[in-house]
Design an enzyme around this catalytic site. Sequence first.
Site, PDB file in Angstrom:
ATOM      1  N   GLU A 109       0.715  -1.412  -0.081  1.00 16.13           N
ATOM      2  CA  GLU A 109       0.023   0.046   0.022  1.00 16.13           C
ATOM      3  C   GLU A 109       0.799   1.212   0.058  1.00 16.13           C
ATOM      4  O   GLU A 109       0.542   2.340  -0.572  1.00 16.13           O
ATOM      5  CB  GLU A 109      -0.930   0.016   1.263  1.00 16.13           C
ATOM      6  CG  GLU A 109      -2.015  -1.006   1.037  1.00 16.13           C
ATOM      7  CD  GLU A 109      -2.738  -1.324   2.201  1.00 16.13           C
ATOM      8  OE1 GLU A 109      -4.043  -0.949   2.215  1.00 16.13           O
ATOM      9  OE2 GLU A 109      -2.466  -1.703   3.272  1.00 16.13           O
ATOM     10  N   GLU A 129      -4.388  -9.551   3.312  1.00 19.51           N
ATOM     11  CA  GLU A 129      -5.397  -9.548   4.596  1.00 19.51           C
ATOM     12  C   GLU A 129      -6.632  -9.922   4.333  1.00 19.51           C
ATOM     13  O   GLU A 129      -7.067 -10.665   5.442  1.00 19.51           O
ATOM     14  CB  GLU A 129      -5.809  -7.817   4.474  1.00 19.51           C
ATOM     15  CG  GLU A 129      -4.706  -7.034   4.894  1.00 19.51           C
ATOM     16  CD  GLU A 129      -3.734  -6.630   3.786  1.00 19.51           C
ATOM     17  OE1 GLU A 129      -2.913  -5.607   3.944  1.00 19.51           O
ATOM     18  OE2 GLU A 129      -3.789  -6.938   2.756  1.00 19.51           O
TER      19      GLU A 129
END
Length: 281
Positions: A109, A129
Amino acid sequence: MTVRLEVDREVAWLCLDRPPLNLFDSGLQLDAEQAFHSLDGRPDIRAVVFTGAHGNFSAGGDLKEMTSLTGEATAEYAARISRLTREVAALPLPVIAAVEGFALGGGCELALAADFRICTPTARFGLPETPLGLIPGAGGTQRLPRLIGTSRAKDIVFSGRQVDAEEAVRIGLVDQVVPAPDLRAAVMRWVPRYTAHPAGALAAAKDAIDASHEGPLQQGLDHERALFGPLLAAGERTGWFRRFRQIPAVDPLLSPQHANRPPGTGDRVEVGAGRHTPKAP
């Protein structure tokens, strides 16, 4: 400090350094914020590069710490990494992620928040995730589909799989793959193509392009126009801009080599009403 700052020819290099995988625990998050904020207001910095030590960019969050968090600490952990990637994306300078090894979870990210990504063949990108019962929490669900398209982004997020360097450059996740020994040199070859231009114009261009993702087209066009006007009125003037009225009338923008011709040789260009008017020398 788990983040090292080095300035090289107007380029700030921020290196994540928490061996072996540069995992984002609270300490690394705070150090990254502190190092990043130390660049505020420095006119000598024209570009920022994020990279990682120990053959890895960052393998994401420190699961050992994450599983021990409760209550407000959990909320603060999530907010801090999200805040960092937002601030990186909003920086009015070109930002490059120079990636070796793992760029997973929060590391991926952070790379997505950069304007450009250059990696080595060892790079592995991923947002793992979902298999953990979570979702990306620092911009992954928003920036990844904007970069590579919705369907591909859903595949990567839903599955949690890793994307190697070859696939990453093919789908547009990264801009270039270079051998590991050439990574720094490759980044430094990219930077001058942007930093050679006026800082104010670069900042406005980045702002306008990024805003295009945040609303309808008309809103983006209005924002672009609002940024363009002040630059035209009082922005920095490059040599190319000043010489534009003196360059030859034939394809002036497509033939920048003509800008080196001395004034008075060939037709001059009068700029006005969106057309070129040849004038006698």
